[in-house]
Design an enzyme around this catalytic site. Sequence first.
Site, PDB file in Angstrom:
ATOM      1  N   ASP A  78     -15.543 -15.523 -41.522  1.00 33.02           N
ATOM      2  CA  ASP A  78     -14.760 -15.843 -40.192  1.00 33.02           C
ATOM      3  C   ASP A  78     -13.951 -17.164 -40.353  1.00 33.02           C
ATOM      4  O   ASP A  78     -14.543 -17.926 -41.545  1.00 33.02           O
ATOM      5  CB  ASP A  78     -16.005 -15.715 -39.217  1.00 33.02           C
ATOM      6  CG  ASP A  78     -17.099 -17.063 -39.417  1.00 33.02           C
ATOM      7  OD1 ASP A  78     -17.313 -16.605 -40.675  1.00 33.02           O
ATOM      8  OD2 ASP A  78     -17.532 -17.633 -38.584  1.00 33.02           O
ATOM      9  N   GLU A 140     -20.223 -17.651 -39.522  1.00 29.30           N
ATOM     10  CA  GLU A 140     -20.753 -19.124 -39.990  1.00 29.30           C
ATOM     11  C   GLU A 140     -20.317 -20.256 -39.042  1.00 29.30           C
ATOM     12  O   GLU A 140     -20.986 -21.124 -38.876  1.00 29.30           O
ATOM     13  CB  GLU A 140     -20.313 -19.228 -41.242  1.00 29.30           C
ATOM     14  CG  GLU A 140     -21.001 -20.379 -42.072  1.00 29.30           C
ATOM     15  CD  GLU A 140     -20.163 -21.679 -41.948  1.00 29.30           C
ATOM     16  OE1 GLU A 140     -20.517 -22.771 -42.241  1.00 29.30           O
ATOM     17  OE2 GLU A 140     -19.110 -21.629 -41.398  1.00 29.30           O
TER      18      GLU A 140
END
Length: 378
Positions: A78, A140
């Site tokens: 991400d 994350e």
Amino acid sequence: MQLPSFLDVYRGLISTSSISSSDPSWDQGNQAVIEKLSDWFSALGFDVDVTEVEPGKYNLLAQKGQGEGGLLLAGHSDTVPFDQGRWSFDPHQLTEKDNKFYGLGTADMKGFFAFIYEAAKRMDWKGQNKPLYVLATCDEETTMLGARHFSAHTPFKPDYCIIGEPTSLVPVRGHKGHVANVVRVTGKSGHSSDPSLGVNAIEIMHEVLFALMQLRDTLIKQYHNPGFAIPSPTLNLGHIHGGDSANRICGCCELHYDVRPLPGISLDGLDNLLRGALKEVEAKWPGRIEIVPLHEPIPGYECQHDHPFIHGIEDLCGTPSQTVNYCTEAPFLQQLCPTLVLGPGSIDQAHQPDEFLAFDFIDPTIDVLSKAMRKYCF
């Protein structure tokens, strides 16, 4: 079938948006980029497993080879959102200019998977006796959901792990944690001409602030690690808001603060210190003070300084390891095996408009990853 080139993979990663955010209007999920990674690593002969951790949020684990131990190369799939109007380039297109790759995720850190892919593609796998794992996690940048889930549920126990966050190819052996809380004070509003009509939340917050400043001094005195540039835990008062008018007794006041604990300070112990610091104020104002986490806390992390893995990677990179003050998924993957953070690009470019990775990192990164695969999988 002709395998895609390093540049093809890099372009594909950057052009596939995978923003994660606590703001639902930005949050996208990462399914599309995980599907691309699955196709690419499957084509290289990896066994690929994709796990839906939450709806729209996926982890990928690719495995090359069998046996115990081996090496885990990890990173998050991400990215953060981008500042609309402040980029000179399309953040979702890989732009090559001035010997740099520009794009969202070039440094932090989707681009790292292109380096893993290229190193694995070039590797002669004859004689491999331990597995290579590639882990791509979700979220994350928000909750560390993917790394938390993987460390709690995986049956695999690699010997070692490298997380490819941007460290300028300098091995990172430790970093501080992160705890962020909201303190909400609920008073009682009223007309300012008669203070007895209400309870002023700002005045209570003043007592809260004094207690937190005392705690900050205590943390500095009690905890010290000379391996860090800032050798003590930090406590920062980041945001405060209270009241709505000069002629009203403030009925509500809210403070956001964070603490960055050193490795070795337990999250439960830190929470006890925080709540203990406010115990007297809470006793004086029962029911008016609430402490709420802004996110799940992240512990500090440190790989044992004299561990052979550190020395081995330092030798491969030709540079000593260091510690940093930002956070990664390392505290969770360290639960499985000794873990270092090592990747191309600079953290200075992370979360910035016109994020980039310099071409100078391409060959050295592929070289270091190839040597790590050879050292720990053969």
